[in-house]
Design an enzyme around this catalytic site. Structure first.
Site, PDB file in Angstrom:
ATOM      1  N   ASP A  35     -12.529   9.363 -41.004  1.00  0.00           N
ATOM      2  CA  ASP A  35     -13.019   8.208 -40.244  1.00  0.00           C
ATOM      3  C   ASP A  35     -14.436   7.790 -40.649  1.00  0.00           C
ATOM      4  O   ASP A  35     -15.265   8.637 -40.964  1.00  0.00           O
ATOM      5  CB  ASP A  35     -13.042   8.536 -38.744  1.00  0.00           C
ATOM      6  CG  ASP A  35     -11.647   8.730 -38.195  1.00  0.00           C
ATOM      7  OD1 ASP A  35     -10.681   8.280 -38.858  1.00  0.00           O
ATOM      8  OD2 ASP A  35     -11.522   9.343 -37.118  1.00  0.00           O
ATOM      9  N   GLU A  64      -7.826  12.497 -42.364  1.00  0.00           N
ATOM     10  CA  GLU A  64      -7.828  13.464 -41.270  1.00  0.00           C
ATOM     11  C   GLU A  64      -6.446  13.745 -40.692  1.00  0.00           C
ATOM     12  O   GLU A  64      -6.009  14.867 -40.594  1.00  0.00           O
ATOM     13  CB  GLU A  64      -8.738  12.978 -40.138  1.00  0.00           C
ATOM     14  CG  GLU A  64     -10.201  13.141 -40.448  1.00  0.00           C
ATOM     15  CD  GLU A  64     -11.052  12.534 -39.370  1.00  0.00           C
ATOM     16  OE1 GLU A  64     -11.085  13.119 -38.285  1.00  0.00           O
ATOM     17  OE2 GLU A  64     -11.657  11.466 -39.604  1.00  0.00           O
ATOM     18  N   TYR A  89      -4.568   4.253 -32.915  1.00  0.00           N
ATOM     19  CA  TYR A  89      -5.108   5.543 -32.564  1.00  0.00           C
ATOM     20  C   TYR A  89      -5.601   5.604 -31.114  1.00  0.00           C
ATOM     21  O   TYR A  89      -6.235   4.668 -30.636  1.00  0.00           O
ATOM     22  CB  TYR A  89      -6.260   5.871 -33.508  1.00  0.00           C
ATOM     23  CG  TYR A  89      -6.582   7.323 -33.522  1.00  0.00           C
ATOM     24  CD1 TYR A  89      -5.600   8.242 -33.850  1.00  0.00           C
ATOM     25  CD2 TYR A  89      -7.834   7.784 -33.185  1.00  0.00           C
ATOM     26  CE1 TYR A  89      -5.863   9.579 -33.843  1.00  0.00           C
ATOM     27  CE2 TYR A  89      -8.115   9.120 -33.183  1.00  0.00           C
ATOM     28  CZ  TYR A  89      -7.125  10.016 -33.509  1.00  0.00           C
ATOM     29  OH  TYR A  89      -7.391  11.348 -33.487  1.00  0.00           O
TER      30      TYR A  89
END
Length: 736
Positions: A84, A11, A307
């Site tokens: 993810d 991503e 993240y």
DNA sequence: CAGTGAGCGAGCTTCCGCTTGACTT
């Protein structure tokens, strides 16, 4: 040869960069930048008569990405999809596979929930296939949001005017704000009185509050004394010099305090808001910078934190280990917590990412001092401290409460002492022990002065953006990637206004949310999302189907919609306000209605008569004490696209306009100008001399007509009262 | 840190979730 390589699609570009580091030249790695396909923007895109079959289109802003992906996919017969490992990620992979599908290509699904060389290599050894049940769960989520969003919004627009919106998340968020506002406006403050006494015992002195009167508790809302006369009567009783005051009880209790869990998006936003006064949006953009990494020296760019959009407090085993190793080395192993503190993801968390933590605990904030900007550094420090604290020992606090008795009265006070700092050695702000008491013993004390003080109970506070995010997280609406944008939407639609740090519903917001709750009682409540999530889980584990889940979820929506459609005119008329005025064109009554730009006056015989006029008092009112320098007419205060301004009441004959004055003269030496309201290009208010460009004086905060005792400069007032008053010129705090 | 701005409105925009970038307004 490029054909020998493997292709991996992930991503985020930042993650792609990390993968490159682990996988070397034998892999081509490209980023999809999130979702690449979605339901069409201009129409519903769901066929309800065909099992809710969705139509997907390439997102316009991802056209480029998609062509690049297609180009990259050429020549590969094996493509790894590494979005993810959660519902959305699975759907991204499926969409990618749909776009890149060829007869000779095989897709492998990679799942890892922490990017380390180990986990990535392991996943590559055992690629799996796309989980269509999970994809269906995502599709059901997506489609339900579309059905609620588009159908209710378009109905709402008939009542409240174009551009308005409603949604499963935004409307419930608005409801939360509104319900708090209802509590506040219906709150009745309760008066109560505190009676404080100052006691001494030897050299020790302390203040305690009256808490018991003849065995009955007091000094609290609803208890005695409840008015000034009662308080005075009590004072008379305390006054009695014959009373033998003594400390009748000292109890001490040791309390353990455990460190807070590592950050997730919502707690990071909240802490940054409290400690650094960052808005959630600012926090996220600075966190993004830390995540993407900062290049310094000759070393390559490396992410400084994990993240930042996550709802899991999980820490990878590696990070746990290195964290404890580092802390033992730096502070000694006896400062560590006895057992390794492991954190589990909270219930309902989709757990694709770890908690927000430093990528490398050895990179202390101090080491980054010269590299990061001040805001980056302060946010990094919060994150670093929070993680380090998790593996340190509990703190110990001694909680002592002291009771003073005499003549049937009891005063009490509690104090806290930090016995063992534990994890708070990292940052004292983790623990705020208040009210340190002096050495005291049971026995005689002397009452010195005493006073009574009036108090009122106060309602709960309004939500700041960060507090709202915390609430949304608590009730399970919205996701880490959307908290900020949901609040932005509420503001863009003018449902809520921001006053300082807190959110206040506008009249439009209040009217809209009340209407929606009434008509769609099952949809716009927290339970709906909870029910939806349950069904989505069932779809994911195969006990429910995609159309089955949507069938159940859309049942309450459709029945409410049917009723709404049938009664659109009734609901619209309900919101109209009578004015008593008659239409100058057709003599029909004039009413106030809601339109694109708020309320306006309109003729009731629309559409035959199209007469309408704005509510004048809403955006213009007379500005006192000023006249137009060109024609001598009065000036009106108006609100335009760029904020407030003054304009001549003789408009359109006289076109004079000027900024809003502050009444404070320009402090620049030899300048006779006045400070006026201005707006920067970014829309932020500031205050500058009206003789610009001759005089260039400007400040960010609103000056008022007082002067700084230090430098004689007009004083400015900060919105946040707690911060006190600061001088804009010499930057010193002014004690008032 | 710095233009200006004015009369609309009542059917074709609206949702939630993933990710960043910038054709120069």
């Amino acid at each position: 040869m490029s054909k020998k390589k493997n292709l991996v699609i992930i991503e985020s570009p930042a993650k792609a960069e990390s993968l490159r580091g682990y996988l070397g030249d034998s892999y081509d790695i490209v980023a999809s930048n999130g979702h690449v396909r979605d339901l069409p923007k201009n129409y519903l895109g769901v066929d309800e008569s065909d099992n809710f079959k969705p139509t997907y289109t390439i997102l316009p802003e991802k056209r480029k990405t998609v062509t690049q992906l297609k180009k990259a996919a050429k020549g590969y017969t094996r493509i790894f999809l590494a979005a993810d490992p959660d519902r959305e990620g699975e759907a991204i992979c499926w969409h990618l596979s749909q776009i890149l599908e060829r007869k000779d290509v095989v897709f492998g699904r990679l799942r890892f929930n922490a990017i380390t060389k180990d986990t990535v290599l392991k996943s590559l050894k055992k690629p799996s296939s796309i989980d269509m049940q999970l994809v269906d769960a995502q599709q059901a989520r997506r489609v339900m949001d579309r059905l609620v969003g588009y159908k209710v919004s378009s109905w709402l627009q008939r009542i409240m005017g174009k551009g308005k919106s409603a949604g499963r998340v935004q409307t419930v968020a608005l409801r939360i704000i509104q319900e708090r506002e209802d509590i506040i406006s219906s709150f009745v403050p309760v008066e109560y009185w505190l009676i404080d006494g100052e006691f001494t015992q030897g050299k020790s002195q302390f203040t305690a509050s009256l808490c018991m009167i003849d065995g009955k508790s007091s000094g609290k809302p609803g208890k005695y004394p409840a008015c000034e006369e009662d308080a005075q009567r009590m004072i008379e009783r305390v006054k009695d010099t014959g009373i033998n005051w003594e400390i009748s009880r000292i109890t001490s209790r040791e309390k353990s305090v455990t460190p807070p869990p590592p950050f997730i998006t919502s707690t990071l936003q909240q802490t940054a808001s409290n400690r650094l006064s960052f808005s959630p949006s600012r926090t996220m953009s600075i966190a993004q910078q830390l995540y993407e990494g900062i290049s310094f020296g000759s070393s390559e760019r490396k992410g400084l934190i994990t993240y930042m959009r996550t709802d899991s407090v999980r820490m990878s085993p590696d990070s746990l280990k290195s964290c404890r190793e580092y802390l033992a080395e730096k502070y000694g192993s006896d400062t560590l917590s006895d057992n390794v503190r492991r954190y589990r993801s909270s219930k309902g968390s989709q757990d694709a990412h770890e908690a927000i933590r430093p990528a490398d605990i050895r990179l202390t904030p101090e080491k980054l001092e010269s590299i990061l900007t001040p805001s980056q550094l302060s946010l990094y420090r919060l994150i670093w401290n929070r993680l380090a604290a998790t593996q340190l020992a509990d703190a110990k606090i001694m909680n002592t409460s002291v009771t003073v008795s005499g003549a049937g009265l009891e005063f009490s006070v509690t104090g806290e002492i930090l016995l063992k700092p534990g994890f708070s050695i990292i940052d004292q702000a983790f623990i705020n022990t208040k009210n340190r008491l002096p050495e005291l013993n049971e026995g005689k004390v002397i009452l010195g002065s005493y006073k009574k003080e009036q108090k009122f109970t106060s309602p709960p506070p309004r939500f700041s953006e960060a507090r709202l995010v915390a609430e949304m997280k608590k009730v399970g609406i919205g996701r880490p990637s959307t908290y900020v944008s949901t609040i932005k939407t509420l503001r863009k639609r003018e449902y809520v206004e921001k006053d300082g740090k807190v959110l206040i519903p506008s009249e439009l917001g209040t009217t809209t949310v009340r209407l929606l709750i009434r008509i769609f009682p099952h949809i716009f409540k927290v339970d709906f999302t909870a029910r939806m999530e349950e069904l989505l889980d069932s779809v994911a584990n195969g006990t429910e189907t995609y159309p089955g889940a949507l069938q159940q979820l859309s049942l309450p929506l459709e029945s409410s919609l049917q009723m709404a459609m049938k009664n659109t005119d009734t609901f619209r008329n309900e919101l109209q306000e009578e004015t008593g005025e008659k239409c100058p064109q057709c003599n029909a009554p004039i009413v106030i209605r809601w339109g694109r730009y708020g309320k306006f006056k309109a003729c009731t015989s629309f559409p035959e008569c199209r007469y309408s006029k704005p509510l004048e008092e809403d955006n213009s009112s007379e500005y006192e004490g000023r006249t137009c320098p060109e024609c001598g007419g009065s000036l009106l205060l108006k609100t335009g696209r760029y904020g407030r301004y003054l304009s001549c009441s003789k408009h359109p004959e006289c076109k004079h306009t000027e900024p809003v004055p502050t009444g404070v003269s320009c402090p620049e030496e030899g300048c006779s100008g006045e400070l006026v309201e201005k707006r920067s290009r970014k829309g932020r208010l500031f205050y500058a001399c009206n003789r610009y460009p001759e005089c260039k004086f400007a400040v960010w905060n609103r000056p008022i007509d007082k002067t700084c005792p230090r430098c004689g400069f007009p004083v400015l007032v900060e919105k946040n009262k707690k911060k006190g008053i600061w001088c804009p010129s010499c930057r010193k705090k002014i004690v008032t």
